[in-house]
Design a protein around this motif. Structure first.
Motif, PDB file in Angstrom:
ATOM      1  N   ASN A  30      41.618  36.153  31.986  1.00  0.00           N
ATOM      2  CA  ASN A  30      41.978  35.370  33.169  1.00  0.00           C
ATOM      3  C   ASN A  30      41.251  35.897  34.407  1.00  0.00           C
ATOM      4  OD1 ASN A  30      43.385  37.747  33.102  1.00  0.00           O
ATOM      5  ND2 ASN A  30      45.391  36.860  33.580  1.00  0.00           N
ATOM      6  N   GLN A  31      41.186  37.242  34.531  1.00  0.00           N
ATOM      7  CA  GLN A  31      40.482  37.801  35.688  1.00  0.00           C
ATOM      8  C   GLN A  31      38.971  37.594  35.588  1.00  0.00           C
ATOM      9  OE1 GLN A  31      41.496  41.699  36.990  1.00  0.00           O
ATOM     10  NE2 GLN A  31      43.672  41.429  36.549  1.00  0.00           N
ATOM     11  N   LEU A  32      38.452  37.689  34.357  1.00  0.00           N
ATOM     12  CA  LEU A  32      37.020  37.439  34.171  1.00  0.00           C
ATOM     13  C   LEU A  32      36.672  36.015  34.596  1.00  0.00           C
ATOM     14  CD1 LEU A  32      36.017  39.059  30.769  1.00  0.00           C
ATOM     15  CD2 LEU A  32      35.078  39.527  33.019  1.00  0.00           C
TER      16      LEU A  32
ATOM     17  N   GLN B  17      47.260  35.204  41.674  1.00  0.00           N
ATOM     18  CA  GLN B  17      46.997  36.620  41.895  1.00  0.00           C
ATOM     19  C   GLN B  17      45.768  37.101  41.116  1.00  0.00           C
ATOM     20  OE1 GLN B  17      48.395  38.359  44.173  1.00  0.00           O
ATOM     21  NE2 GLN B  17      47.379  40.281  43.655  1.00  0.00           N
ATOM     22  N   ASN B  18      45.385  36.368  40.053  1.00  0.00           N
ATOM     23  CA  ASN B  18      44.206  36.772  39.282  1.00  0.00           C
ATOM     24  C   ASN B  18      42.973  36.901  40.169  1.00  0.00           C
ATOM     25  OD1 ASN B  18      45.614  36.759  36.913  1.00  0.00           O
ATOM     26  ND2 ASN B  18      45.127  34.620  36.446  1.00  0.00           N
ATOM     27  N   TYR B  19      42.850  36.020  41.163  1.00  0.00           N
ATOM     28  CA  TYR B  19      41.656  36.037  42.009  1.00  0.00           C
ATOM     29  C   TYR B  19      41.559  37.319  42.837  1.00  0.00           C
ATOM     30  CZ  TYR B  19      40.106  31.439  40.589  1.00  0.00           C
ATOM     31  OH  TYR B  19      39.615  30.396  39.856  1.00  0.00           O
ATOM     32  N   PRO B  20      42.556  37.624  43.667  1.00  0.00           N
ATOM     33  CA  PRO B  20      42.460  38.900  44.399  1.00  0.00           C
ATOM     34  C   PRO B  20      42.356  40.108  43.473  1.00  0.00           C
ATOM     35  CG  PRO B  20      44.560  37.793  44.840  1.00  0.00           C
ATOM     36  CD  PRO B  20      43.710  36.833  44.110  1.00  0.00           C
TER      37      PRO B  20
ATOM     38  N   LYS C 142      45.676  31.488  34.418  1.00  0.00           N
ATOM     39  CA  LYS C 142      46.709  31.733  33.405  1.00  0.00           C
ATOM     40  C   LYS C 142      47.280  33.142  33.529  1.00  0.00           C
ATOM     41  CE  LYS C 142      45.131  28.375  30.043  1.00  0.00           C
ATOM     42  NZ  LYS C 142      44.282  28.151  28.859  1.00  0.00           N
ATOM     43  N   GLU C 143      48.469  33.267  32.981  1.00  0.00           N
ATOM     44  CA  GLU C 143      49.144  34.548  32.945  1.00  0.00           C
ATOM     45  C   GLU C 143      48.425  35.471  31.967  1.00  0.00           C
ATOM     46  OE1 GLU C 143      53.920  35.522  32.679  1.00  0.00           O
ATOM     47  OE2 GLU C 143      52.991  34.150  31.288  1.00  0.00           O
TER      48      GLU C 143
END
Lengths: 308, 310
Positions: free
Chosen positions: A272-274, A85-88, A65-66
Motif C-alpha cells: 500500500n505504501q509502495l 495515512q499511507n501517503y504521509p 488499502k489497509e
C-alpha cells in the motif's frame, strides 16, 4: 408513393430508371455501414481503454488499502477502510521531499537547456545555408540510431574524471548541447513550415538572427515547443539509469531511483505504501500531461513528424 | 559597403550577406556540433580504445589486446545467454509493438466522437515512470495473489508463476511492455495524418472499399513511418534494462539477464570497464547490422513520394 401498388419487377425497373433513388439508397447503405463500423470501433476502443486504465485504477485503490489487505482473493476493488495515512507514511519513510526537490531542479534546468539549444540548432539547420549542412544534419539524425549503451561507460568515466559524480551536472549539462537529435529534427521540420517571407521582412527591418529566433520563430512554434517541453519533462522526471549511475548518496537521489530504493527497503511488504509512493511520484507527470494534452497530441500530430 | 562591388543587385546584398549566413549557421548549430564531439564521437573513440584494456578506473589500465573479445566470445556463457535473452525479447516484442501500435493508430485516425479521449487514454501509460510501472506489475504478476492470475482463474486458464518462472519471465516482461504502445502509436498517427485526404476521396469516387484504401493508399503512404518505428523499436528493445533491473534483477535463473543489464553489471558492479566496452561494441555492431539490413530491405517495401530529398 407508388410503392404499394406496383409489382416487384416494375419496382426494380423504376429503381433502375430513377437515378435519384439509387443514390439515396446507396447513401443510406453507406450511413448504416458507417454507423455499424463506428459502433464496433467504439466498443473495441472502450474495451481497450478500460484494459489500459485498469492497472492505474488498481494502483490508486491499493495505495489507500489497509496494511495486509493489498492481496485479497477475490480481488478487492475499492479500499475498505480507506487509509490516507499511507501517503504521509510513505513520503517520510525515505526523504522523498528531498527527492522531489532534486528531480524538479534537474528536470527544469535540463528542459530549459534542451528547448533553447534544440530550437537554435533546428533554426540553423532549417534556414541557413552553409557548407556541409546536409551532411551534418544526416549525421545528427543518424545519432538517433546509436544505442546509448555504447557511450555509457566512457561518458561515466569522463564525468568521474571531472569530479561530477554525485552532482546534478551529469544529468543537466549535456542537455545544453543541442537537446538531442529528435528535438532538433522536430524543430527543423516545424521551422520549415513557417513562411520565409516573414523572416525576410524582419531582416529588412533590421532584426538580427537571435531576435528573429526569439521574437518570431519561438512564438510561432508553440505547438511543437509544448510537445517538446512535455517530452523533455517526462523524460527527465522518469529517467532511471542516469541518476542510478551518477547519484551515490541518498540526499542526491531523484524520485525514480528514490522510489526504487524505497521498494528495496520495504521488500515484499507494505504494497500500500509502495503504491502510494508510486502515485505521488507519477502525479506531476500525469497532471502536466493531462493539463497540456490538447497541445501535446496536436503538437506531435501536426508537427510533420512524417515528413522525414 | 560591399554593395558597390557586388555583382548581385543591391537589395539582395543588403538583405542577406552570404558569408554572414555561413558564420551564423555554424554558430547556431554549434551546441549540437560540440555536443556531438563531447558526448558522442569522443566517447565512441574512447570506448574503441578501452576494448583493448583491462581497467577498473582506480588502478592504471593494462593493455591486453584482444583478450576482452576472446573472453566474451569464447569464455563467457553469460554473454551468450544475455544475447539469447535479448534476441528472444526483441523478436517477440518488436513485431507485437509495431503491428499493435499500427492497428491502434489506424483506429485513432477515424473521425469519431470522443477520439481525443481515446488518444489520451492510450498514450497515457507510456508516460508512467518505469519504477512505478514496475511496482504496479510486480503486484499484478504475483503468482498467488496477483490480479492477473485472479482473472486467469476466473477464465479457467492455467496460471503461470510469471516472474518466478524462467520460462514465463520474459513473456511477462513483453506483456507488460505492451502497455506502453502509446509512444509508437502516436508516431504512426502523425504519419497517418500526413496522408493527403485527396487520395482517399479519389479512391472513394472509384469505389474503393476501406481495405482497398488501407492496402493501396494508407500502408504505402506511411511505409517510411513503419520503417522508422521498426528501427527505433529494435534499437530500444536491444537495450531493455529498467524492467529487468528493477523487477527480476536478471532472474530467475538468469532468464531475464539482458545484454545491457549484463553490461551494466560488468561496468558498474564488477568495474571491468574494458570488458563492458567490448560488450557495448558487440551491441553496437548487432544493432547496426539490423539497421542496415532494414534499410536494404526497405528498398523493396518502403514507398517514397516524389518529395525532394533535401
Amino acid at each position: 408513393m407508388s410503392r404499394d401498388t406496383a409489382s416487384a419487377p416494375a419496382r426494380a425497373a423504376a429503381r433502375q430508371l430513377d437515378p435519384e433513388a439509387t443514390l439515396r439508397r446507396r447513401r443510406r447503405a453507406a450511413a448504416i455501414r458507417r454507423w455499424v463500423g463506428h459502433g464496433l470501433l467504439h466498443l473495441a476502443l472502450l474495451v481497450g481503454a478500460v484494459w489500459l486504465l485498469l492497472p492505474l485504477f488498481f494502483l490508486f485503490s491499493t495505495s489507500l488499502k489497509e496494511s495486509g489487505r493489498e492481496f485479497v482473493s477475490p480481488v478487492q476493488w475499492l479500499p475498505n477502510p480507506v487509509v490516507f495515512q499511507n501517503y504521509p507514511d510513505a513520503m517520510t519513510a525515505l526523504p522523498f521531499d528531498r527527492f522531489f526537490i532534486n528531480t524538479a531542479v534537474i528536470t527544469v534546468v535540463a528542459m530549459l537547456g534542451q528547448l533553447t539549444t534544440a530550437t537554435l540548432c533546428g533554426y540553423g539547420f532549417a534556414r541557413f545555408r552553409f557548407p556541409g549542412r546536409d551532411v551534418l544534419f544526416t549525421l545528427c539524425l543518424s545519432t538517433l540510431m546509436l544505442p546509448s549503451a555504447v557511450t555509457l561507460i566512457p561518458t561515466f568515466i569522463l564525468f568521474s574524471k571531472l569530479g561530477w559524480i554525485n552532482t546534478y551536472l551529469p544529468l543537466t549539462v549535456p542537455a545544453y548541447f543541442g537537446g538531442g537529435a529528435f528535438f532538433i529534427f522536430l524543430c527543423r521540420q516545424f521551422f520549415l513550415t513557417i513562411p520565409v517571407e516573414l523572416e525576410e521582412s524582419a531582416r529588412i527591418d533590421g532584426a538580427g538572427t537571435l531576435r528573429i529566433w526569439a521574437q518570431m520563430m519561438l512564438p510561432l512554434s508553440m505547438p511543437v515547443l509544448t510537445a517538446m517541453a512535455i517530452f523533455s519533462f517526462v523524460g527527465h522526471w522518469n529517467d532511471f539509469i542516469g541518476p542510478l549511475i551518477y547519484m551515490r548518496e541518498m540526499r542526491m537521489m531523484t524520485v525514480a531511483v528514490g522510489l526504487n530504493a524505497f521498494r528495496v527497503s520495504v521488500g515484499n511488504i507494505a504494497w500500500n505504501q509502495l503504491m502510494a509512493a508510486s502515485a505521488t511520484v507519477m502525479a506531476p507527470v500525469l497532471i502536466l500531461f493531462l493539463s497540456a494534452q490538447r497541445y501535446f497530441i496536436r503538437g506531435i500530430v501536426t508537427t510533420g513528424l512524417s515528413g522525414r | 559597403m560591399r554593395v558597390a562591388t557586388s555583382p548581385v543587385p543591391a537589395v539582395k546584398a543588403r538583405r542577406w550577406r552570404p558569408r554572414r549566413e555561413v558564420v551564423e549557421g555554424f554558430l547556431l548549430i554549434s551546441p549540437w556540433l560540440l555536443g556531438f564531439i563531447i558526448w558522442t564521437a569522443g566517447p565512441m573513440i574512447a570506448s574503441l580504445v578501452m576494448v583493448f584494456l583491462e581497467w577498473n578506473i582506480v588502478t592504471p589500465a593494462k593493455v591486453i589486446g584482444l583478450a576482452n573479445f576472446q573472453k566474451m566470445l569464447f569464455g563467457d556463457d553469460f554473454f551468450w545467454l544475455s544475447l539469447y535473452n535479448t534476441a528472444y525479447y526483441t523478436f517477440l516484442a518488436v513485431p507485437l509493438h509495431v503491428v499493435g501500435a499500427l492497428i491502434l493508430a489506424l483506429m485513432m485516425n477515424v473521425q469519431l466522437r470522443g477520439i481525443h479521449f481515446y488518444r489520451l487514454t492510450y498514450y497515457m501509460p507510456s508516460i508512467i515512470p518505469s519504477v512505478a510501472n514496475a511496482i504496479l506489475w510486480l503486484w499484478a504478476f504475483n503468482p498467488d495473489f496477483g490480479v492477473l492470475n485472479d482473472v486467469l482463474v476466473l477464465l479457467d486458464l492455467p496460471t503461470p508463476r510469471w516472474l518466478q518462472d524462467p520460462t514465463w519471465a520474459k513473456p511477462a516482461l513483453i506483456l507488460m511492455s505492451m502497455w506502453g504502445l502509446g509512444g509508437a502509436m502516436i508516431i504512426f498517427l502523425a504519419g497517418l495524418q500526413g496522408v493527403p485526404q485527396e487520395l482517399y476521396e479519389a479512391a472513394q469516387v472509384d469505389g474503393a472499399r476501406w481495405h482497398h484504401q488501407l492496402r493501396f493508399i494508407t500502408l504505402p503512404m506511411i511505409s517510411h513511418v513503419v520503417l522508422f518505428n521498426l528501427i527505433l523499436q529494435i534499437i530500444g528493445s536491444f537495450q531493455v534494462f529498467n524492467a529487468a533491473y528493477i523487477m527480476t534483477n536478471g532472474g530467475p535463473q538468469n532468464s531475464t539477464l539482458f545484454l545491457v543489464l549484463y553490461l551494466y553489471r560488468n561496468g558498474f558492479e564488477f568495474f571491468q570497464m574494458g570488458y563492458a566496452s567490448a560488450m557495448a561494441w558487440a551491441l553496437f555492431t548487432i544493432v547496426m547490422v539490423f539497421t542496415l539490413i532494414q534499410f536494404k530491405a526497405a528498398g523493396r517495401w518502403v514507398f517514397y513520394e516524389g518529395v525532394s530529398h533535401r
